[in-house]
Each structure stands twice: as structure tokens, then as C-alpha cells.
Design a protein around this motif. Sequence first.
Motif, PDB file in Angstrom:
ATOM      1  N   GLN A   1       0.838  -1.209   0.000  1.00 57.24           N
ATOM      2  CA  GLN A   1       0.000   0.000   0.000  1.00 57.24           C
ATOM      3  C   GLN A   1       0.870   1.254   0.000  1.00 57.24           C
ATOM      4  O   GLN A   1       0.522   2.248  -0.652  1.00 57.24           O
ATOM      5  CB  GLN A   1      -0.925   0.023   1.230  1.00 57.24           C
ATOM      6  N   SER A   2       1.984   1.207   0.719  1.00 56.27           N
ATOM      7  CA  SER A   2       2.865   2.386   0.747  1.00 56.27           C
ATOM      8  C   SER A   2       3.451   2.634  -0.642  1.00 56.27           C
ATOM      9  O   SER A   2       3.548   3.782  -1.093  1.00 56.27           O
ATOM     10  CB  SER A   2       3.988   2.202   1.782  1.00 56.27           C
ATOM     11  N   THR A   3       3.819   1.539  -1.332  1.00 54.60           N
ATOM     12  CA  THR A   3       4.381   1.693  -2.686  1.00 54.60           C
ATOM     13  C   THR A   3       3.317   2.191  -3.649  1.00 54.60           C
ATOM     14  O   THR A   3       3.596   3.032  -4.513  1.00 54.60           O
ATOM     15  CB  THR A   3       4.930   0.351  -3.217  1.00 54.60           C
TER      16      THR A   3
ATOM     17  N   LEU B   1      -5.332   0.483   8.135  1.00 52.10           N
ATOM     18  CA  LEU B   1      -5.539  -0.360   6.948  1.00 52.10           C
ATOM     19  C   LEU B   1      -5.977  -1.778   7.321  1.00 52.10           C
ATOM     20  O   LEU B   1      -6.519  -2.494   6.487  1.00 52.10           O
ATOM     21  CB  LEU B   1      -4.260  -0.408   6.100  1.00 52.10           C
TER      22      LEU B   1
ATOM     23  N   GLY C   1      -1.281  -0.715   9.660  1.00 48.03           N
ATOM     24  CA  GLY C   1      -2.511  -1.452   9.953  1.00 48.03           C
ATOM     25  C   GLY C   1      -3.338  -0.759  11.007  1.00 48.03           C
ATOM     26  O   GLY C   1      -4.576  -0.758  10.954  1.00 48.03           O
TER      27      GLY C   1
ATOM     28  N   TYR D   1       6.125  -2.229  10.209  1.00 52.52           N
ATOM     29  CA  TYR D   1       6.188  -3.652  10.506  1.00 52.52           C
ATOM     30  C   TYR D   1       6.644  -3.823  11.950  1.00 52.52           C
ATOM     31  O   TYR D   1       7.721  -3.345  12.331  1.00 52.52           O
ATOM     32  CB  TYR D   1       7.194  -4.371   9.589  1.00 52.52           C
ATOM     33  N   ASN D   2       5.829  -4.502  12.728  1.00 50.71           N
ATOM     34  CA  ASN D   2       6.185  -4.801  14.119  1.00 50.71           C
ATOM     35  C   ASN D   2       6.697  -3.560  14.857  1.00 50.71           C
ATOM     36  O   ASN D   2       7.764  -3.555  15.457  1.00 50.71           O
ATOM     37  CB  ASN D   2       7.195  -5.958  14.174  1.00 50.71           C
ATOM     38  N   PHE D   3       5.905  -2.517  14.774  1.00 50.22           N
ATOM     39  CA  PHE D   3       6.104  -1.274  15.528  1.00 50.22           C
ATOM     40  C   PHE D   3       7.334  -0.470  15.127  1.00 50.22           C
ATOM     41  O   PHE D   3       7.778   0.402  15.877  1.00 50.22           O
ATOM     42  CB  PHE D   3       6.110  -1.547  17.054  1.00 50.22           C
TER      43      PHE D   3
HETATM   44  C1  LIG Z   1       5.107  -8.404   9.222  1.00 51.08           C
HETATM   45  C2  LIG Z   1       4.100  -7.322   9.431  1.00 51.08           C
HETATM   46  C3  LIG Z   1       4.103  -6.612  10.615  1.00 51.08           C
HETATM   47  C4  LIG Z   1       3.168  -5.601  10.809  1.00 51.08           C
HETATM   48  N1  LIG Z   1       3.218  -4.875  11.971  1.00 51.08           N
HETATM   49  C5  LIG Z   1       2.360  -3.835  12.137  1.00 51.08           C
HETATM   50  C6  LIG Z   1       2.442  -3.011  13.289  1.00 51.08           C
HETATM   51  O1  LIG Z   1       3.264  -3.184  14.170  1.00 51.08           O
HETATM   52  N2  LIG Z   1       1.554  -1.990  13.415  1.00 51.08           N
HETATM   53  C7  LIG Z   1       0.630  -1.732  12.442  1.00 51.08           C
HETATM   54  O2  LIG Z   1      -0.130  -0.785  12.585  1.00 51.08           O
HETATM   55  N3  LIG Z   1       0.553  -2.478  11.334  1.00 51.08           N
HETATM   56  C8  LIG Z   1       1.388  -3.523  11.155  1.00 51.08           C
HETATM   57  N4  LIG Z   1       1.329  -4.275  10.015  1.00 51.08           N
HETATM   58  C9  LIG Z   1       0.378  -3.886   8.951  1.00 51.08           C
HETATM   59  C10 LIG Z   1       1.081  -3.034   7.921  1.00 51.08           C
HETATM   60  O3  LIG Z   1       1.536  -1.817   8.467  1.00 51.08           O
HETATM   61  C11 LIG Z   1       0.149  -2.766   6.742  1.00 51.08           C
HETATM   62  O4  LIG Z   1      -0.144  -4.021   6.141  1.00 51.08           O
HETATM   63  C12 LIG Z   1       0.740  -1.836   5.710  1.00 51.08           C
HETATM   64  O5  LIG Z   1      -0.101  -1.821   4.581  1.00 51.08           O
HETATM   65  C13 LIG Z   1       2.140  -2.272   5.323  1.00 51.08           C
HETATM   66  O6  LIG Z   1       2.626  -1.473   4.265  1.00 51.08           O
HETATM   67  P1  LIG Z   1       2.807  -2.124   2.808  1.00 51.08           P
HETATM   68  O7  LIG Z   1       1.427  -2.567   2.373  1.00 51.08           O
HETATM   69  O8  LIG Z   1       3.320  -0.995   1.996  1.00 51.08           O
HETATM   70  O9  LIG Z   1       3.757  -3.263   2.913  1.00 51.08           O
HETATM   71  C14 LIG Z   1       2.224  -5.299   9.803  1.00 51.08           C
HETATM   72  C15 LIG Z   1       2.242  -6.031   8.603  1.00 51.08           C
HETATM   73  C16 LIG Z   1       3.165  -7.034   8.425  1.00 51.08           C
HETATM   74  C17 LIG Z   1       3.182  -7.791   7.117  1.00 51.08           C
END
Ligand SMILES: Cc1cc2nc3c(=O)[nH]c(=O)nc-3n(C[C@H](O)[C@H](O)[C@H](O)COP(=O)(O)O)c2cc1C
Length: 200
Positions: free
Chosen positions: A17-19, A174, A139, A94-96
Motif C-alpha cells: 500500500q505504501s508503494t 488499513l 494497519g 512492521y512490528n512497531f
Molecule cells: C510483518 C508485518 C508486521 C506488521 N506490523 C504492524 C504493526 O506493528 N503496526 C501496524 O499498525 N501495522 C502492522 N502491520 C500492517 C502493515 O503496516 C500494513 O499491512 C501496511 O499496509 C504495510 O505497508 P505495505 O502494504 O506498503 O507493505 C504489519 C504487517 C506485516 C506484514
Amino acid sequence: MKTILQVNASILSNEGQSTRLANEFVAGLREDGKLIVRDLARDPVPHLDAERFGAFTTAQENRNEKQKQIIAYSDLLIDELKAADVIVLGLPMYNFGVPSTLKAYFDHVARAGVTFRYTEKGAVGLLTGKKAYVFAARGGMYQGTPRDTQSPYVRDFLAFLGITDVEFIYAEGLAMGETSRDAALSKARSRIEDLLPAYA
Ligand SMILES: Cc1cc2nc3c(=O)[nH]c(=O)nc-3n(C[C@H](O)[C@H](O)[C@H](O)COP(=O)(O)O)c2cc1C
């Protein structure tokens, strides 16, 4: 003609989603600019270790072949940053925290005497005159709270290199249901619409 550096930190590359948000923004910017894309999932930067850091701190004339290769790689990443007028960063949580790939990238572009230098008044960043946009996808909801470990860290790191003009665009909640996700993405897209005319 502006040069844009897009750094994608999502493990999902273009599906993150960020990309996606960063791509939408860059598509609106690109008209007559040059685009450099650094995808940290496709081309991960190695972790910084003693050998790599040792190369950074060894004087040019004393570097062995391995150290020269390490420096050449770091220089390549830094040259992309130096060339950029606009930096666009896709930043998942990812993971805070920030993705470990982004931390590894940061560890390779923070080079004393190259991207910052120490003075009697403290460190001074050398990558000035740039604008950065950070697309933060999460998320949950963190913006403006002490649990947002990412924004102050990324802002501080970029400022350390001299990149002080930084705007964050958030897509939060999200993973909190379809309504929340759709609203977050619409809000981020609406911010993109607001920002693009400045580059028309
Ligand atoms: C391994 C992993 C860890 C995550 N940890 C968190 C988190 O700590 N806090 C949060 O709000 N969302 C967390 N998320 C959700 C992501 O922030 C969310 O899916 C976001 O869309 C990730 O960006 P991306 O889609 O560009 O990869 C996590 C997702 C993954 C896959």
C-alpha cells in the motif's frame, strides 16, 4: 528537469500500500523528470556489520579490494540521494518500527564526511536543498501519539543528512476493516491530489 528518487520499503514491492501511494504520487510528478527507483525488497541492502563499517572508516588509499567494493555500493546509494531533488519514500510499519531493509539502507547512506560531517556545533547534514515525501502505511492508528515510533525517527534521520523539508502522508487503520481502509486510502489520495499542482 527534476530528478526523483523513489525508495520503496514494502516487502511486497509494487503490491504494498505504501508503494502504491508512492507510485501514484510519482506518476503525477514525472512528466519531465528523471525517476530513480530503489526497491529494497527486490534489491535488499545488506546489514551493516563490522566489515562494512570498517570499510567506511578506512581512508581511501588504505582500502583493500573488498572494502573498495563495499564503498562503491554505498556510494551508488548515496549518489542516487545526491542526484534527487525530490525523495519519495514508501514506509510500511512492521512490528512497531520501520522495515529492517530501510534501516539497512539508512546504515549505508549515513557516511561521515560524505553525507554528514561533524563540527564543533555537532553534526551537519550535507544533502541539502531536497524535498521528501513519506507515504506511511499502517494497519493501526499511531499518528500524533507516542506510539508512532516511525515518524520522529525517519524525520530525525533525514534531518541528520540535511533533508529537513519532509512531509508525511499517512494511510492508517488499513487492518481495521474495509471502511477504515477505504477511508484511509481516500484521505491519502486526496492529499496527493492537493500536493501535485505544486509540480505542474
Ligand atoms: C510483518 C508485518 C508486521 C506488521 N506490523 C504492524 C504493526 O506493528 N503496526 C501496524 O499498525 N501495522 C502492522 N502491520 C500492517 C502493515 O503496516 C500494513 O499491512 C501496511 O499496509 C504495510 O505497508 P505495505 O502494504 O506498503 O507493505 C504489519 C504487517 C506485516 C506484514
